[in-house]
Scaffold this motif. Sequence first.
Motif, short mmCIF file in Angstrom:
data_model
loop_
_atom_site.label_atom_id
_atom_site.label_comp_id
_atom_site.label_asym_id
_atom_site.label_seq_id
_atom_site.Cartn_x
_atom_site.Cartn_y
_atom_site.Cartn_z
N SER A 248 7.84 9.16 -5.90
CA SER A 248 7.38 7.85 -6.34
C SER A 248 6.17 7.39 -5.53
CB SER A 248 8.51 6.82 -6.23
OG SER A 248 8.91 6.67 -4.87
N ASP A 249 6.01 7.97 -4.34
CA ASP A 249 4.81 7.70 -3.55
C ASP A 249 3.72 8.68 -4.00
OD1 ASP A 249 2.97 8.34 -1.16
OD2 ASP A 249 3.93 6.47 -0.54
N PRO A 250 2.57 8.20 -4.45
CA PRO A 250 1.54 9.10 -5.00
C PRO A 250 1.09 10.17 -4.02
CG PRO A 250 1.04 6.80 -5.51
CD PRO A 250 2.18 6.78 -4.53
N GLN A 251 0.96 9.83 -2.75
CA GLN A 251 0.46 10.82 -1.79
C GLN A 251 1.51 11.90 -1.51
OE1 GLN A 251 -2.17 9.24 1.45
NE2 GLN A 251 -1.31 7.27 0.81
N LEU A 252 2.78 11.52 -1.51
CA LEU A 252 3.83 12.53 -1.35
C LEU A 252 3.95 13.39 -2.61
CD1 LEU A 252 6.66 10.52 0.47
CD2 LEU A 252 4.90 12.00 1.45
N ALA A 253 3.77 12.76 -3.77
CA ALA A 253 3.83 13.52 -5.02
C ALA A 253 2.70 14.54 -5.08
CB ALA A 253 3.77 12.56 -6.20
N ALA A 357 19.16 7.56 -0.07
CA ALA A 357 18.17 6.54 0.25
C ALA A 357 16.91 7.22 0.76
CB ALA A 357 18.71 5.56 1.31
N PHE A 358 15.76 6.57 0.48
CA PHE A 358 14.47 7.11 0.91
C PHE A 358 13.52 5.94 1.14
CE2 PHE A 358 10.13 7.78 -0.65
CZ PHE A 358 9.68 8.72 0.28
N SER A 359 12.74 6.03 2.22
CA SER A 359 11.69 5.04 2.47
C SER A 359 10.55 5.72 3.21
CB SER A 359 12.22 3.86 3.29
OG SER A 359 12.59 4.27 4.60
N VAL A 360 9.35 5.15 3.05
CA VAL A 360 8.18 5.71 3.71
C VAL A 360 7.22 4.58 4.07
CG1 VAL A 360 7.03 6.16 1.50
CG2 VAL A 360 6.31 7.41 3.56
N GLU A 361 6.65 4.67 5.26
CA GLU A 361 5.59 3.78 5.70
C GLU A 361 4.43 4.63 6.20
OE1 GLU A 361 6.88 0.98 8.57
OE2 GLU A 361 8.45 0.10 7.30
N TRP A 362 3.21 4.15 5.93
CA TRP A 362 2.03 4.93 6.31
C TRP A 362 1.36 4.30 7.53
CZ3 TRP A 362 0.69 9.50 4.01
CH2 TRP A 362 1.40 9.83 2.87
N ILE A 363 1.05 5.16 8.50
CA ILE A 363 0.39 4.70 9.71
C ILE A 363 -0.82 5.59 9.98
CG2 ILE A 363 2.51 3.77 10.74
CD1 ILE A 363 2.59 6.30 12.50
N GLU A 364 -1.75 5.08 10.77
CA GLU A 364 -2.93 5.86 11.15
C GLU A 364 -2.68 6.52 12.50
OE1 GLU A 364 -6.97 4.22 12.41
OE2 GLU A 364 -7.31 4.72 10.29
N VAL A 365 -2.93 7.84 12.57
CA VAL A 365 -2.71 8.58 13.82
C VAL A 365 -3.96 9.37 14.16
CG1 VAL A 365 -0.21 8.80 13.45
CG2 VAL A 365 -1.74 10.56 12.56
N GLU A 366 -4.10 9.68 15.44
CA GLU A 366 -5.19 10.53 15.90
C GLU A 366 -4.67 11.94 16.12
OE1 GLU A 366 -7.21 9.13 19.33
OE2 GLU A 366 -8.36 7.60 18.25
N ILE A 367 -5.31 12.90 15.49
CA ILE A 367 -4.94 14.30 15.63
C ILE A 367 -6.05 15.01 16.39
CG2 ILE A 367 -4.34 16.43 14.44
CD1 ILE A 367 -2.30 14.23 14.10
N LYS A 368 -5.71 15.57 17.54
CA LYS A 368 -6.69 16.25 18.37
C LYS A 368 -6.60 17.76 18.19
CE LYS A 368 -6.79 12.70 21.99
NZ LYS A 368 -6.63 12.41 23.43
N THR A 369 -7.75 18.38 17.97
CA THR A 369 -7.86 19.83 17.99
C THR A 369 -8.80 20.20 19.13
OG1 THR A 369 -9.74 19.91 16.48
CG2 THR A 369 -7.56 19.85 15.48
N GLU A 508 -3.36 17.11 4.16
CA GLU A 508 -2.28 17.62 3.33
C GLU A 508 -1.20 18.28 4.17
OE1 GLU A 508 -2.04 21.28 0.28
OE2 GLU A 508 -3.24 19.59 -0.48
N ALA A 509 -1.62 19.08 5.17
CA ALA A 509 -0.64 19.75 6.04
C ALA A 509 0.18 18.74 6.83
CB ALA A 509 -1.36 20.71 6.99
N GLN A 512 2.84 17.32 4.47
CA GLN A 512 3.87 18.34 4.23
C GLN A 512 4.75 18.54 5.46
OE1 GLN A 512 1.44 21.69 3.06
NE2 GLN A 512 1.74 21.27 0.89
N CYS A 513 4.13 18.52 6.64
CA CYS A 513 4.87 18.67 7.89
C CYS A 513 5.92 17.58 8.05
CB CYS A 513 3.90 18.67 9.06
SG CYS A 513 4.69 18.64 10.69
N GLU A 514 5.54 16.34 7.75
CA GLU A 514 6.48 15.23 7.90
C GLU A 514 7.64 15.36 6.91
OE1 GLU A 514 6.44 12.90 10.29
OE2 GLU A 514 4.77 14.06 11.09
N VAL A 515 7.36 15.73 5.68
CA VAL A 515 8.43 15.89 4.69
C VAL A 515 9.38 17.01 5.10
CG1 VAL A 515 8.96 16.48 2.29
CG2 VAL A 515 7.01 14.99 2.80
#
Length: 815
Positions: A248-253, A357-369, A508-509, A512-515
């Motif tokens: 139901s969440d477009p980004q997860l779909a 039950a399912f819920s999702v909240e979106w947050i901004e994170v910094e990913i360092k490579t 995208e990764a 997918q990693c969180e799911v």
Amino acid sequence: MEPWVLGRPSAVERADRATLLCTGPEQTRAAGDRAQTRRWLSLLALVAVGLLPCPAAAQPQRRPTFAEQRSATDDWKACREIEQEGDASGCWKFWLKKYRAIGSEAETAYAEEHLARTSPSRPAKPSKSEVKKPESKPPAPPAGATPEPNVDRTGAAPGAAAGSRRTTSKPRGADEPPAGSAPPAKEIDLDEPEKEPAAPAAPTPPDPGFVPGDVLDFCALRPREDTSRFVKRRTIVFALGNTAPINSDPQLAKVGGAQLARDVFAARFPLGRFYNVITEIPPDPAWATASELSVEDVRRHVLPRSEAQTEQDENDGSDDEGRAAEQRRKKAARREREFVAYSAACADFLAIPRLTAFSVEWIEVEIKTKSATRKLRSPEISLEGSLVIFKRTADTYKRVDEVSASVPGLLDAATDIAASSIPDVDLSLGGLVDTAAKAIQMPPHISALPDAACAIGAAAADGDAGLGGCSRKGHAKAALVPDEIEERAGPTCKKVTADDVEPGEQQEALIQCEVRSRAAQLVRQLQKDARSVEGWYLHAPRQTGVEDDPEAPAISLGEEEALKVGYGFVALDAKGERLAFYKATDIGPGGEVGLQKPSELSLRLGDDVPEGTSLKEYPQIGISLMPYFGPAFLTWNYGRTTKEMAEGGVTYDLASTMIGGGVNVSYDLSGLIGLAELYLRIGGGAYAGVGGADTTLIAVPIDVAFEKGFYLGRVAAWYLGLGFTTTQIIVSTAETDGGGIAQDMSVAVYGALVRTGFDFLVHPDVSLRLECVARLNFNQAQYKTSEDEPLENNWGDREDHYMSFAPTGALQWTF
């Protein structure tokens, strides 16, 4: 007992076979001796050693263990199946490298002969003089008899070269094989020249992503009735239901979140203590509240539409490649439904999982490579789920229990941090042990789907084989075998911090990693709780004596029931109070053989109970949290930093003692490697201290170590761990009246980690740890300021390594 995998021998017969494999025509040795396999632990790799060849008359050596011989024979059969489909030279090369010393002569000769072949040849069909005509279908065995399949008493796998005598075993309590079973084994004349036996028609090559595996015919297996100890039963595991809310969440779909959750559940949930048929068919939502289901209810739900409509779908369309692939997919789905419907008539349990039950909240994170830092959107996912278990009696499945779980919890948050904070640690099975054989075939406790050419018959009752005319090999999704101990250390999550990934792929990764991570955490909680349900938990009477210690406590369960080193068992009194707690330390074959060759237990808590006392499994996930606290003493810091001024000077000194603590997360590797009290421990902490002229020092160590424990009698154990560590150092100086300059500096040091101490068990889930940790950093600190400003006060002249010695006290909770 073993399932009837189209002629696969039972546990008893395979044990006899393993014994006879090491018997030559001029030499014999006593059967039943089980040798110990010695394994060694290195810093970054753990390998098992000790596979020795069969004994010679002049220099007797140890015979292969039951598990080694079974593994060799099973993988030989897998290579044989691969050969029917194409070039199997790679498979034979691997088999010879791993099993040459322990395989039978027939197996080894066959592998050596076929290794050089570039393409498989059709085996020659035995002549009539070699093969006796099979007898007509025999009558069914009397009530209570345990059917066993035909077995090659020489130990050569089915399909091995002729020239060895074969006999036909019979079920206990009956003179003939059970009704509906495969024909009696063919007897081969020993005087005839050696020829390759006929093989069944080759299975249809699967699409990419599939691997061969054994087809478990539930209806050809009739598990024994024994209430005194656990019996390996047959279970159908349905797909995780009610996953639509995820999409139901477009980004997860967009990344197929619902399908990812179902895939993770299918790969991780099946228990080795059962024979499993795994299906992608979701359960009927009404089953979540049903008190009972008929076999016909299950069949109606899983069977496809009418044959006419299905046939029309398969023949519709052009011959282009896309249409052909879609038709193959539909045929595979139809085959799966037919096989599940067939198995439902004879399964013992149904496992019905669903999201509640399912819920999702979106947050901004910094990913360092290594080359960049990016800001991405990450989902914070919460899941709740339940598992309903039904048990079959005659033609009715009755609801026996329901377990539920929700994630994330404290353990989930800790493992998230631990696994993601060490991106370079390989927590896959391949990173810890040699799993080259994994790619050969599916695990024996998970059924593959029968080949499309196999006609699935209707099962009238238990013991009637409806797949008797089929190849014993089918195909299953390779994704059903998880490669990661922890999803966050798997390939999907590692892609998030990879240096060569485009921003879109990285985003995208990350999703997918969180799911996948949340789905895996939900699975392990449901699985743990399910292992407490009657019929699902391991249990057996306490026995006395194993090969190395005739007085040691033991239990008849073993490899057959997927018992692992480190599994716990409790003895309870009439009120349910715990009398004793044991841990499995050495695993025997299990099954019927387990009564004579039991698995060894070690008493860890309480008083040893008398022989015959029932022991019940104490289920644990195998992950521990250990918060710790204590001082840390710096042991290698050269020199003193002084700022000389015209009217005096200011001296900045580092603190020699710091105070702090942290948390360790431990993964129990005992069952994977086969060594008791073996852990992968990942931890992080923070220490602080103040030195001369208000010089503040903060040290943040991150540690990774393999740790081995050694029992010191009841309750106590001594531990030794080796690994590596990296420490982030922050030093702050203050401005003083004497001319001191305020500045903040940082540096990272790294090196080896040594930890040792004593562990005292106070509860099966809780222990007290007293240990010392030495962090032996190799590199010299090269200080930098936050804005790359020049270093003041001669800090660039120091030769600091920040080696430390830290005595700690800790409490460890095992989940």
